[in-house]
Design a protein around this motif. Structure first.
Motif, PDB file in Angstrom:
ATOM      1  N   MET A   1      51.000  38.429  39.004  1.00  0.00           N
ATOM      2  CA  MET A   1      51.191  37.021  38.701  1.00  0.00           C
ATOM      3  C   MET A   1      52.092  36.393  39.750  1.00  0.00           C
ATOM      4  O   MET A   1      53.032  37.005  40.214  1.00  0.00           O
ATOM      5  N   GLN A   2      51.794  35.190  40.076  1.00  0.00           N
ATOM      6  CA  GLN A   2      52.622  34.444  40.986  1.00  0.00           C
ATOM      7  C   GLN A   2      52.889  33.091  40.383  1.00  0.00           C
ATOM      8  O   GLN A   2      52.147  32.620  39.526  1.00  0.00           O
ATOM      9  N   ILE A   3      53.934  32.439  40.858  1.00  0.00           N
ATOM     10  CA  ILE A   3      54.287  31.146  40.321  1.00  0.00           C
ATOM     11  C   ILE A   3      53.980  30.093  41.360  1.00  0.00           C
ATOM     12  O   ILE A   3      54.528  30.094  42.444  1.00  0.00           O
ATOM     13  N   GLY A   4      53.087  29.195  41.063  1.00  0.00           N
ATOM     14  CA  GLY A   4      52.806  28.105  41.972  1.00  0.00           C
ATOM     15  C   GLY A   4      53.794  26.989  41.736  1.00  0.00           C
ATOM     16  O   GLY A   4      54.162  26.689  40.609  1.00  0.00           O
ATOM     17  N   SER A 390      44.769  36.390  39.573  1.00  0.00           N
ATOM     18  CA  SER A 390      45.651  37.092  40.512  1.00  0.00           C
ATOM     19  C   SER A 390      44.867  38.013  41.428  1.00  0.00           C
ATOM     20  O   SER A 390      45.402  38.480  42.441  1.00  0.00           O
ATOM     21  N   LEU A 391      43.586  38.291  41.092  1.00  0.00           N
ATOM     22  CA  LEU A 391      42.747  39.102  41.962  1.00  0.00           C
ATOM     23  C   LEU A 391      42.443  38.325  43.233  1.00  0.00           C
ATOM     24  O   LEU A 391      42.151  37.130  43.192  1.00  0.00           O
ATOM     25  N   VAL A 394      39.240  36.303  43.500  1.00  0.00           N
ATOM     26  CA  VAL A 394      39.207  35.066  42.720  1.00  0.00           C
ATOM     27  C   VAL A 394      40.142  34.024  43.315  1.00  0.00           C
ATOM     28  O   VAL A 394      39.773  32.853  43.484  1.00  0.00           O
ATOM     29  N   SER A 395      41.366  34.435  43.653  1.00  0.00           N
ATOM     30  CA  SER A 395      42.343  33.479  44.187  1.00  0.00           C
ATOM     31  C   SER A 395      41.901  32.903  45.521  1.00  0.00           C
ATOM     32  O   SER A 395      42.216  31.749  45.844  1.00  0.00           O
ATOM     33  N   ASN A 396      41.160  33.684  46.324  1.00  0.00           N
ATOM     34  CA  ASN A 396      40.678  33.171  47.602  1.00  0.00           C
ATOM     35  C   ASN A 396      39.644  32.075  47.437  1.00  0.00           C
ATOM     36  O   ASN A 396      39.410  31.288  48.362  1.00  0.00           O
ATOM     37  N   ALA A 397      39.002  32.026  46.260  1.00  0.00           N
ATOM     38  CA  ALA A 397      38.007  30.987  46.001  1.00  0.00           C
ATOM     39  C   ALA A 397      38.631  29.725  45.407  1.00  0.00           C
ATOM     40  O   ALA A 397      37.922  28.762  45.113  1.00  0.00           O
TER      41      ALA A 397
END
Length: 489
Positions: A1-4, A390-391, A394-397
């Motif tokens: 998980m990351q926080i935007g 977080s994958l 998926v995040s790259n899209a």
């Protein structure tokens, strides 16, 4: 998980791989200029010293990409394991065929190169070696090789790619290749070869970076150590805490044997408690960083090292939290199937039958139980969304705003729903002194402390006046302060 949207800080010089999706052709789209360069390289012969797993796999990949390959071997006749289509010559003869040599041998076997020093004059020697442990030698293998062969141009690269990755293709493994060296032209040649193979080269600078490049593949989950230590410590703590309250206390006070709870009941208290605390720890450094920026009045000051390292492993903390939450869901599903639960319900029904009485419907408890389950289901559903996004694939899209919305906005919603779910479990039990065994609070109260702190601090940050100030600071505004009669920005 990351926080935007929170103030993240990345350590300078860190080698953090950036995963990217490669098309089904395993080739990266290039502009016409690069394509012409590749056509020029197509007939170039690449020399490989070393006929082990990596050397053979690299040779196969180079042959498939259109390069001519020549292997340098001590015994050219013994070449049955080498890929068909590749030449096998002695080391000296192989050097005459190519200007780029991939050295796929261990450091202990570099001595044979001394006799070839003159033939290596001005040629690019790509060191792909790794050691058995971090900082095994005083200097990196590439630097040692450069000292051993001063006439050769040493480039460090391809040591982060395994033989399996070369054989299976970049779709089945990390496609990144770290490259470093003192000669920019030679580095570019090696990077072009990596691109031709469908890999992603990353320029790490001069040969001084070779030590860090060589240490990178030897690290064992470097970003996971802190999450593992925290989760293991919390697991042990809540296990001992639950055993004390649920097993030892009844045995001492009432002579009851509740040891059967070690299998399901106690784990089902450990998993949600640890999961909720870890989820709070994912978002706590973000709000701490925001208040720190408010206090300083600028975003151009480094965070403390402990906060910097904490923020860098938020994704790993979130994934461990998600794993514990998943276990909690499965353990909760088997509770009605347990013999002890069946026996407890049967005894209750028998007792009601003997008394010829029924229990009145209590709407408060009906609402409480439904709200408890609803908040749990919704919280875990959003939690799953956080885990999926977080994958890297998926995040790259997703664009930055979408990623920030999911990981930050929906992330805090997840903390809220999971905290409400836990609070509904306890309801008003925290007011009952009988629930405090030996004066110890129930475990769910302990698990709510950090998430409640996160929610309280986040509530302050989303207030319009505070939010505007944080936004201005993150856009580059700095508070002016008087220092020795001067205004410093």
């Amino acid at each position: 998980m990351q926080i935007g949207g929170t103030a993240s800080h990345i350590s300078l010089g860190s080698l953090q791989p950036i995963e990217m999706d490669i098309s089904s052709s395993n080739m990266i789209t290039l502009n016409p200029t690069t394509n012409r360069k590749r056509l020029d390289q197509k007939q170039e012969t690449i020399c490989i010293f070393g006929t082990g797993d990596f050397g053979r796999s690299l040779g196969i990949r180079l042959l498939k990409s259109g390069h001519q390959v020549v292997f340098g071997s001590r015994n050219p006749q013994n070449s049955t394991l080498l890929p068909s289509g590749a030449q096998v010559l002695t080391h000296a003869d192989a050097l005459k065929e190519s200007n780029i040599i991939f050295l796929a041998v261990h450091r202990e076997n570099y001595d044979f190169l001394l006799a070839l020093s003159n033939l290596l004059d001005g040629k690019v020697l790509v060191d792909v070696s790794n050691n058995l442990r971090i900082n095994q030698y005083p200097e990196s293998n590439a630097q040692y090789l450069s000292q051993l062969l001063p006439k050769a141009i040493v480039v460090k690269g391809f040591n982060t790619v395994s033989a399996w990755a070369l054989q299976s293709g970049s779709l089945d493994a990390n496609s990144q290749v770290f490259i470093c060296g003192d000669d920019n032209k030679s580095k570019q040649q090696v990077m072009d070869i990596a691109r031709w193979l469908g890999l992603t080269p990353l320029d790490q600078g001069s040969l001084l970076a070779a030590e860090e490049v060589e240490n990178y593949p030897l690290q064992l989950f470097p970003m996971w150590r802190f999450p593992f230590i925290i989760s293991a410590g919390l697991t042990v703590f809540f296990f001992l805490y639950s055993v004390l309250i649920k097993i030892i206390y009844p045995y001492v006070q009432k002579n009851e044997n509740n040891s059967y709870q070690l299998m399901v009941s106690i784990p089902n208290k450990i998993f949600p408690s640890v999961s909720l605390i870890l989820l709070g720890l994912v978002y706590l450094p973000g709000v701490i960083a925001a208040f720190l920026q408010l206090y300083r009045g600028t975003k151009y000051k480094r965070f403390p090292d402990w906060l910097d390292k904490w923020m860098l492993c938020r994704k790993q903390l979130g994934l461990v939290s998600f794993a514990y939450g998943f276990l909690h869901v499965f353990y909760s599903l088997i509770i009605p199937l347990r013999y002890s639960t069946y026996l407890k319900n049967a005894r209750y029904i028998i007792a009601q039958t003997k008394k010829n009485s029924t229990t009145d419907v209590a709407m408060v408890w009906i609402w409480r139980s439904d709200a408890f389950y609803a908040s749990g289901v919704l919280g875990f559903s959003v939690f799953c969304l956080l885990g999926i996004t977080s994958l890297s694939s998926v995040s790259n899209a997703m664009n930055w705003r979408e990623f920030r919305f999911v990981q930050s906005k929906l992330g805090h919603v997840t903390v809220l729903l999971c905290t409400v779910h836990t609070a509904l479990l306890g309801w008003n039990k925290f007011l009952m002194l009988s629930r405090y065994k030996w004066g110890l609070p129930p475990s769910y109260l302990l698990s709510m402390m950090i998430p409640c702190i996160v929610l309280a601090l986040k509530l302050i940050l989303i207030m319009p006046c505070v939010d505007r100030m944080v936004t201005r600071i993150r856009q580059g505004w700095e508070r002016k302060e008087k220092c020795s009669g001067n205004l410093n920005i």
